[in-house]
Design a protein around this motif. Structure first.
Motif, PDB file in Angstrom:
ATOM      1  N   LYS A   1       0.845  -1.190   0.000  1.00  0.00           N
ATOM      2  CA  LYS A   1       0.000   0.000   0.000  1.00  0.00           C
ATOM      3  C   LYS A   1       0.884   1.244   0.000  1.00  0.00           C
ATOM      4  CE  LYS A   1      -3.826  -2.127   2.586  1.00  0.00           C
ATOM      5  NZ  LYS A   1      -4.663  -2.033   3.806  1.00  0.00           N
ATOM      6  N   VAL A   2       0.456   2.276  -0.726  1.00  0.00           N
ATOM      7  CA  VAL A   2       1.191   3.535  -0.722  1.00  0.00           C
ATOM      8  C   VAL A   2       0.903   4.254   0.591  1.00  0.00           C
ATOM      9  CG1 VAL A   2       1.532   5.754  -1.865  1.00  0.00           C
ATOM     10  CG2 VAL A   2       1.022   3.721  -3.228  1.00  0.00           C
ATOM     11  N   ILE A   3       1.949   4.593   1.322  1.00  0.00           N
ATOM     12  CA  ILE A   3       1.777   5.247   2.616  1.00  0.00           C
ATOM     13  C   ILE A   3       2.305   6.680   2.621  1.00  0.00           C
ATOM     14  CG2 ILE A   3       1.752   3.131   3.973  1.00  0.00           C
ATOM     15  CD1 ILE A   3       4.724   3.588   4.541  1.00  0.00           C
ATOM     16  N   ASP A   4       3.089   7.041   1.610  1.00  0.00           N
ATOM     17  CA  ASP A   4       3.647   8.392   1.558  1.00  0.00           C
ATOM     18  C   ASP A   4       4.320   8.583   0.208  1.00  0.00           C
ATOM     19  OD1 ASP A   4       4.324  10.929   2.321  1.00  0.00           O
ATOM     20  OD2 ASP A   4       5.677  10.350   3.945  1.00  0.00           O
ATOM     21  N   PHE A   5       4.739   9.792  -0.074  1.00  0.00           N
ATOM     22  CA  PHE A   5       5.521  10.031  -1.283  1.00  0.00           C
ATOM     23  C   PHE A   5       6.545  11.127  -1.023  1.00  0.00           C
ATOM     24  CE2 PHE A   5       2.505  13.431  -1.685  1.00  0.00           C
ATOM     25  CZ  PHE A   5       3.089  14.394  -2.500  1.00  0.00           C
ATOM     26  N   ASP A   6       7.664  11.014  -1.704  1.00  0.00           N
ATOM     27  CA  ASP A   6       8.746  11.981  -1.554  1.00  0.00           C
ATOM     28  C   ASP A   6       8.899  12.791  -2.833  1.00  0.00           C
ATOM     29  OD1 ASP A   6       9.369  11.245   1.021  1.00  0.00           O
ATOM     30  OD2 ASP A   6      10.936   9.820   0.423  1.00  0.00           O
ATOM     31  N   LEU A   7       9.032  14.088  -2.683  1.00  0.00           N
ATOM     32  CA  LEU A   7       9.314  14.976  -3.802  1.00  0.00           C
ATOM     33  C   LEU A   7      10.818  15.120  -3.974  1.00  0.00           C
ATOM     34  CD1 LEU A   7       6.836  17.847  -2.869  1.00  0.00           C
ATOM     35  CD2 LEU A   7       6.595  16.361  -4.853  1.00  0.00           C
ATOM     36  N   PRO A   8      11.268  15.593  -5.146  1.00  0.00           N
ATOM     37  CA  PRO A   8      12.681  15.966  -5.254  1.00  0.00           C
ATOM     38  C   PRO A   8      12.976  17.059  -4.227  1.00  0.00           C
ATOM     39  CG  PRO A   8      11.626  15.896  -7.417  1.00  0.00           C
ATOM     40  CD  PRO A   8      10.529  15.773  -6.410  1.00  0.00           C
ATOM     41  N   ASN A   9      14.178  17.096  -3.709  1.00  0.00           N
ATOM     42  CA  ASN A   9      14.518  18.111  -2.710  1.00  0.00           C
ATOM     43  C   ASN A   9      14.433  19.523  -3.272  1.00  0.00           C
ATOM     44  OD1 ASN A   9      15.009  16.125  -0.803  1.00  0.00           O
ATOM     45  ND2 ASN A   9      17.207  16.065  -1.187  1.00  0.00           N
ATOM     46  N   THR A  10      14.702  19.654  -4.569  1.00  0.00           N
ATOM     47  CA  THR A  10      14.668  20.958  -5.229  1.00  0.00           C
ATOM     48  C   THR A  10      13.787  20.892  -6.466  1.00  0.00           C
ATOM     49  OG1 THR A  10      16.934  21.417  -4.494  1.00  0.00           O
ATOM     50  CG2 THR A  10      16.055  22.805  -6.255  1.00  0.00           C
ATOM     51  N   VAL A  11      12.894  21.868  -6.623  1.00  0.00           N
ATOM     52  CA  VAL A  11      12.035  21.912  -7.803  1.00  0.00           C
ATOM     53  C   VAL A  11      12.152  23.281  -8.466  1.00  0.00           C
ATOM     54  CG1 VAL A  11      10.395  20.214  -6.953  1.00  0.00           C
ATOM     55  CG2 VAL A  11      10.028  22.624  -6.429  1.00  0.00           C
ATOM     56  N   THR A  12      11.922  23.303  -9.785  1.00  0.00           N
ATOM     57  CA  THR A  12      11.930  24.543 -10.552  1.00  0.00           C
ATOM     58  C   THR A  12      10.491  24.948 -10.829  1.00  0.00           C
ATOM     59  OG1 THR A  12      14.027  23.956 -11.621  1.00  0.00           O
ATOM     60  CG2 THR A  12      12.698  25.665 -12.675  1.00  0.00           C
ATOM     61  N   LEU A  13      10.109  26.155 -10.402  1.00  0.00           N
ATOM     62  CA  LEU A  13       8.734  26.612 -10.552  1.00  0.00           C
ATOM     63  C   LEU A  13       8.708  28.021 -11.139  1.00  0.00           C
ATOM     64  CD1 LEU A  13       7.338  25.403  -7.102  1.00  0.00           C
ATOM     65  CD2 LEU A  13       6.960  24.326  -9.332  1.00  0.00           C
ATOM     66  N   LYS A  14       7.685  28.276 -11.945  1.00  0.00           N
ATOM     67  CA  LYS A  14       7.546  29.575 -12.602  1.00  0.00           C
ATOM     68  C   LYS A  14       6.719  30.526 -11.746  1.00  0.00           C
ATOM     69  CE  LYS A  14       6.161  31.579 -17.054  1.00  0.00           C
ATOM     70  NZ  LYS A  14       5.598  31.272 -18.397  1.00  0.00           N
ATOM     71  N   VAL A  15       7.183  31.756 -11.633  1.00  0.00           N
ATOM     72  CA  VAL A  15       6.463  32.790 -10.887  1.00  0.00           C
ATOM     73  C   VAL A  15       5.331  33.321 -11.756  1.00  0.00           C
ATOM     74  CG1 VAL A  15       6.621  35.049  -9.788  1.00  0.00           C
ATOM     75  CG2 VAL A  15       8.506  33.416  -9.553  1.00  0.00           C
TER      76      VAL A  15
END
Length: 235
Positions: A169-183
């Motif tokens: 069962k999926v209990i959690d998820f991890d994101l990349p430590n750094t993400v690129t996002l547009k303002v």
């Protein structure tokens, strides 16, 4: 260092393997021998559990307590002047997110939670569900928005994440430590201001608000630390 051990299989439904063991041989009554290699990081053989000594507990260790998976956040080995040594920990429940302090007597056996990761790509949102795809098998996994917490504020389509599984069962998820996002929005009164030392709120493409330097403008991409939610730099 990997070791090799021989076990006789009986009618017992489960087999407990020492934490340090990475390979074993199973001997059956018909004299056949089955060799199995086991990863100490991701034991996915059903019916097989791993254990470790409380002395080996450290930050990041996954353990099973009261039938639930927990992640060790902090630990301290204590050797009092009188009495037995013990390990004081702070642990977080993967399932409900609660954090508690727990003490283990030094040297006792603690069951390791069989938590493993699989890389999936977030493809799209379908109503209140987030859909992730395995890029090898194209199999989809759906997670309810209510179970994902505030990590979704950094999640955008096409991003690869690590889904954490326990007992299939999926209990959690991890994101990349750094993400690129547009303002996509900033305070109009501060747009283009290059003053030093100041900051302003900026809304990024996922809807999250990040505190950025005054020189950051609409349309620019920034790097954000998903662990802290803090601005790092312009991309």
């Amino acid at each position: 260092m990997a070791g090799r051990a021989a076990f006789s299989v009986s009618s017992s439904p489960s087999l407990c393997i020492p934490y340090s063991t990475t390979s074993l041989s199973l001997s059956f009554s018909n004299r056949s021998v089955l060799s199995v290699r086991i990863s100490t990081r991701a034991n996915r053989f059903p019916g097989i559990c791993c254990s470790l000594s409380a002395n080996d507990i450290k930050a990041g260790t996954n353990i099973e307590v009261d039938g639930a998976p927990w992640r060790v956040l902090e630990f301290l080995h204590v050797k009092p002047g009188k009495g037995a040594a013990f390990v004081r920990t702070k642990i977080r429940n993967y399932v409900n997110g609660s954090t508690v302090e727990r003490t283990f007597r030094a040297g006792i056996s603690v069951e390791e939670a069989n938590v493993f990761k699989e890389t999936k790509q977030f493809t799209y949102k379908d109503g209140s569900q987030f859909v992730f795809m395995d890029l090898s098998t194209y199999e989809e996994t759906r997670l309810n928005e209510s179970d994902m917490g505030d990590k979704t504020r950094w999640l955008k389509e096409g991003m690869e994440c690590s889904l954490l599984y326990w007992k299939d069962k999926v209990i959690d998820f991890d994101l990349p430590n750094t993400v690129t996002l547009k303002v996509v929005d900033v305070d109009p009164g501060l747009r283009g201001d290059t003053a030093q030392g100041g900051s302003k709120p900026a809304t990024v493409e996922t809807g999250a608000v990040v505190t950025v330097p005054l020189f950051v403008n609409i349309g620019e991409e920034i790097l954000v630390d998903t662990r802290t939610g803090m601005y790092m730099n312009r991309a």
